[in-house]
Write a protein that holds these residues in place. Structure first.
Motif, PDB file in Angstrom:
ATOM      1  N   PHE A 174       1.035  -1.175  -0.001  1.00 38.03           N
ATOM      2  CA  PHE A 174       0.063  -0.150  -0.137  1.00 38.03           C
ATOM      3  C   PHE A 174       0.879   1.156   0.166  1.00 38.03           C
ATOM      4  O   PHE A 174       1.853   1.418   0.814  1.00 38.03           O
ATOM      5  N   VAL A 175       0.596   2.301  -0.684  1.00 45.91           N
ATOM      6  CA  VAL A 175       1.230   3.434  -0.778  1.00 45.91           C
ATOM      7  C   VAL A 175       0.294   4.371  -0.156  1.00 45.91           C
ATOM      8  O   VAL A 175      -1.017   4.717  -0.767  1.00 45.91           O
ATOM      9  N   CYS A 176       0.458   5.210   0.673  1.00 43.99           N
ATOM     10  CA  CYS A 176      -0.426   6.098   1.256  1.00 43.99           C
ATOM     11  C   CYS A 176       0.585   7.335   1.924  1.00 43.99           C
ATOM     12  O   CYS A 176       1.499   7.171   2.878  1.00 43.99           O
ATOM     13  N   ASN A 177       0.084   8.482   1.603  1.00 43.40           N
ATOM     14  CA  ASN A 177       0.810   9.858   2.054  1.00 43.40           C
ATOM     15  C   ASN A 177       2.458   9.727   2.214  1.00 43.40           C
ATOM     16  O   ASN A 177       2.985   9.965   3.284  1.00 43.40           O
ATOM     17  N   LYS A 178       3.065   9.338   1.400  1.00 47.80           N
ATOM     18  CA  LYS A 178       4.392   9.253   0.967  1.00 47.80           C
ATOM     19  C   LYS A 178       4.952   8.039   1.804  1.00 47.80           C
ATOM     20  O   LYS A 178       6.126   7.913   2.045  1.00 47.80           O
ATOM     21  N   THR A 179       4.196   7.176   2.180  1.00 46.51           N
ATOM     22  CA  THR A 179       4.546   5.979   2.770  1.00 46.51           C
ATOM     23  C   THR A 179       4.313   4.716   2.200  1.00 46.51           C
ATOM     24  O   THR A 179       2.991   4.439   1.740  1.00 46.51           O
TER      25      THR A 179
ATOM     26  N   ALA B 161      12.214   0.107  -2.886  1.00 43.50           N
ATOM     27  CA  ALA B 161      13.045   1.423  -2.052  1.00 43.50           C
ATOM     28  C   ALA B 161      13.411   2.378  -3.217  1.00 43.50           C
ATOM     29  O   ALA B 161      13.390   3.410  -3.320  1.00 43.50           O
ATOM     30  N   LEU B 162      13.771   1.614  -4.674  1.00 43.82           N
ATOM     31  CA  LEU B 162      14.095   2.412  -5.720  1.00 43.82           C
ATOM     32  C   LEU B 162      13.083   3.433  -6.193  1.00 43.82           C
ATOM     33  O   LEU B 162      13.016   4.556  -6.465  1.00 43.82           O
ATOM     34  N   TRP B 163      11.789   2.436  -6.264  1.00 44.01           N
ATOM     35  CA  TRP B 163      10.588   3.327  -6.985  1.00 44.01           C
ATOM     36  C   TRP B 163      10.261   4.212  -5.934  1.00 44.01           C
ATOM     37  O   TRP B 163       9.676   5.270  -6.396  1.00 44.01           O
ATOM     38  N   GLY B 164      10.335   3.810  -4.606  1.00 43.77           N
ATOM     39  CA  GLY B 164       9.716   4.860  -3.729  1.00 43.77           C
ATOM     40  C   GLY B 164      10.736   6.147  -3.679  1.00 43.77           C
ATOM     41  O   GLY B 164      10.060   7.448  -3.429  1.00 43.77           O
ATOM     42  N   LYS B 165      12.019   6.027  -3.718  1.00 47.14           N
ATOM     43  CA  LYS B 165      12.996   7.198  -3.789  1.00 47.14           C
ATOM     44  C   LYS B 165      12.814   8.027  -5.106  1.00 47.14           C
ATOM     45  O   LYS B 165      12.348   9.337  -4.845  1.00 47.14           O
ATOM     46  N   GLU B 166      12.376   7.307  -6.138  1.00 47.78           N
ATOM     47  CA  GLU B 166      12.120   8.140  -7.326  1.00 47.78           C
ATOM     48  C   GLU B 166      10.849   8.866  -7.448  1.00 47.78           C
ATOM     49  O   GLU B 166      10.768   9.910  -8.215  1.00 47.78           O
ATOM     50  N   ASN B 167       9.815   8.304  -6.689  1.00 50.77           N
ATOM     51  CA  ASN B 167       8.548   8.831  -6.802  1.00 50.77           C
ATOM     52  C   ASN B 167       8.059   9.456  -5.554  1.00 50.77           C
ATOM     53  O   ASN B 167       7.061   9.833  -5.055  1.00 50.77           O
ATOM     54  N   GLY B 168       9.144  10.093  -4.771  1.00 54.67           N
ATOM     55  CA  GLY B 168       8.867  11.112  -3.659  1.00 54.67           C
ATOM     56  C   GLY B 168       8.480  10.398  -2.459  1.00 54.67           C
ATOM     57  O   GLY B 168       7.782  11.147  -1.408  1.00 54.67           O
ATOM     58  N   CYS B 169       8.468   9.148  -2.095  1.00 56.69           N
ATOM     59  CA  CYS B 169       7.916   8.572  -0.760  1.00 56.69           C
ATOM     60  C   CYS B 169       9.108   8.742   0.249  1.00 56.69           C
ATOM     61  O   CYS B 169      10.228   9.093  -0.349  1.00 56.69           O
ATOM     62  N   GLU B 170       8.586   8.706   1.302  1.00 50.61           N
ATOM     63  CA  GLU B 170       9.777   9.069   2.349  1.00 50.61           C
ATOM     64  C   GLU B 170      10.035   7.959   3.526  1.00 50.61           C
ATOM     65  O   GLU B 170      11.081   8.141   4.266  1.00 50.61           O
ATOM     66  N   MET B 171       9.121   6.870   3.392  1.00 53.01           N
ATOM     67  CA  MET B 171       9.380   5.889   4.431  1.00 53.01           C
ATOM     68  C   MET B 171       8.665   4.530   3.840  1.00 53.01           C
ATOM     69  O   MET B 171       7.653   4.606   3.167  1.00 53.01           O
ATOM     70  N   ILE B 172       9.280   3.414   3.730  1.00 53.37           N
ATOM     71  CA  ILE B 172       8.835   2.187   3.734  1.00 53.37           C
ATOM     72  C   ILE B 172       8.781   1.533   5.263  1.00 53.37           C
ATOM     73  O   ILE B 172       9.568   1.662   5.852  1.00 53.37           O
ATOM     74  N   HIS B 173       7.499   1.100   5.391  1.00 54.70           N
ATOM     75  CA  HIS B 173       7.342   0.405   6.935  1.00 54.70           C
ATOM     76  C   HIS B 173       7.066  -1.151   6.376  1.00 54.70           C
ATOM     77  O   HIS B 173       6.146  -1.499   5.898  1.00 54.70           O
ATOM     78  N   HIS B 174       8.129  -1.807   7.064  1.00 51.20           N
ATOM     79  CA  HIS B 174       8.188  -3.289   6.978  1.00 51.20           C
ATOM     80  C   HIS B 174       7.311  -4.167   7.902  1.00 51.20           C
ATOM     81  O   HIS B 174       7.049  -5.255   7.460  1.00 51.20           O
ATOM     82  N   GLY B 175       6.963  -3.668   9.022  1.00 49.95           N
ATOM     83  CA  GLY B 175       6.462  -4.406  10.086  1.00 49.95           C
ATOM     84  C   GLY B 175       7.403  -5.032  10.886  1.00 49.95           C
ATOM     85  O   GLY B 175       8.524  -4.656  10.879  1.00 49.95           O
ATOM     86  N   GLY B 176       7.000  -5.825  11.598  1.00 52.60           N
ATOM     87  CA  GLY B 176       7.865  -6.405  12.363  1.00 52.60           C
ATOM     88  C   GLY B 176       7.919  -8.112  12.380  1.00 52.60           C
ATOM     89  O   GLY B 176       7.675  -8.479  11.214  1.00 52.60           O
TER      90      GLY B 176
END
Length: 327
Positions: free
Chosen positions: A221-226, A252-267
């Motif tokens: 899921f992508v929401c509010n740059k996360t 991570a590559l896609w997120g950085k290129e598209n202005g995302c700020e965080m990936i949350h992987h969970g635990g």
């Protein structure tokens, strides 16, 4: 949309999983605004409806979240507690189990009214505060595994707002079969259809490809740059290629290129620091972690104790609510 986990449709995704009805309750007062998404479940006694209910956070994270503070946070939380307590009394709600959202820190915000416990850390990949998150956040061993996978011929494809996810469903079920997963995690076809119908614009489908074939996939899921890592799957005959590393690398590559700020992987699956799933995820976020809290609340003590007595359980149980503990 503050986050995907606080959306009504997200709650509806899990109505059949939790065998209940998704409800979003909001407190609006002079102190501010709090919203609360939960699933309301029948409490059955000898398989019969009791007229009593309990509530639980949908799969993942959530809990009450502060939308606006007008006076003070303490006053707002106290007002929420009072009014939501009235609601629970009117609705015959006996108890509540909350999985607070690590990124929103709402476990701390509401610690005065819930019996809150720190469970474990969750892992993040910080995309915002570094030019190269792979170099900064990924462990040395992780980067090596990615290089080896690429050298073996694995490529990737990232699709935002996919039109269909049939291929992913096959990968996911294959992984659940291999892991002998609990029925709770065998989401049905309707679940995936609803993901696509309700959250298409928030979906990110990542594929690891080998010799022209998709051998692993991740549905995020992508929401509010996360980017929230949600579900993933790998064909068992290709595990030796370690395609799971490619999925998170590509994200991570896609997120950085598209202005995302965080990936949350969970635990992890457990609270153990050596939990294998947690150890795997930590390779993608060696510098970033969040505290995960759960909250417990008995809204009707008398009814709770009656249910414990009827089910021959005990209020000293670590399981909550105790009356749902399987013998």
């Amino acid at each position: 949309m503050t986050d995907i986990y606080f959306e009504m449709n997200y709650g509806k995704l899990y109505e059949s999983v939790e065998d209940g009805i998704a409800t979003k309750w909001r407190y609006i007062g002079k102190e501010g605004t709090v919203s609360h998404l939960f699933i309301k479940r029948d409490i059955l006694i000898d398989k019969e409806e009791s007229g009593l209910y309990d509530i639980i956070t949908p799969y993942g994270y959530g809990g009450p979240v502060i939308e606006e503070v007008k006076t003070s946070k303490n006053e707002l939380v106290a007002a929420f507690n009072k009014e939501f307590g009235k609601y629970c009394k009117e609705q015959n709600i006996v108890s509540e189990f909350v999985r607070f959202h690590p990124l929103f820190n709402n476990g701390e915000d509401f610690s005065a009214i819930y019996d809150s416990d720190y469970i474990r850390d969750t892992v993040g990949t910080n995309l915002k505060d570094c030019d190269d998150p792979v170099q900064f956040e990924f462990s040395k061993r992780c980067r090596k595994n990615i290089r080896q996978a690429v050298n073996k011929g694995i490529s990737w494809r990232v699709t935002k707002s996919p039109d269909q996810i049939d291929g992913f469903i096959e990968l996911y079920y294959s992984t659940m079969d291999r892991n002998k997963a609990d029925d709770y995690y065998y989401f049905d076809i309707e679940y995936f259809s609803n993901c696509l119908n309700w959250f298409k614009d928030n979906l990110l489908y990542v594929e690891a490809i080998f010799e022209g074939k998709t051998i692993a996939g991740g549905l995020y899921f992508v929401c509010n740059k996360t980017i929230h890592i949600h579900l993933s799957g790998t064909l068992p005959e290709y595990l030796y290629l370690s395609p799971a590393y490619i999925l998170r690398y590509a994200a991570a590559l896609w997120g950085k290129e598209n202005g995302c700020e965080m990936i949350h992987h969970g635990g992890g699956r457990s609270n153990d620091r050596d939990d294998s799933l947690y150890v795997f995820k930590k390779q993608f976020g060696i510098h970033t972690s969040f505290k995960f809290y759960v909250g417990k609340k008995i809204w009707n003590k008398e009814r709770y104790e009656q249910l414990v007595a009827i089910t021959n359980t005990t209020t000293n149980s670590t399981f909550f609510p105790a009356y749902r503990e399987r013998k």
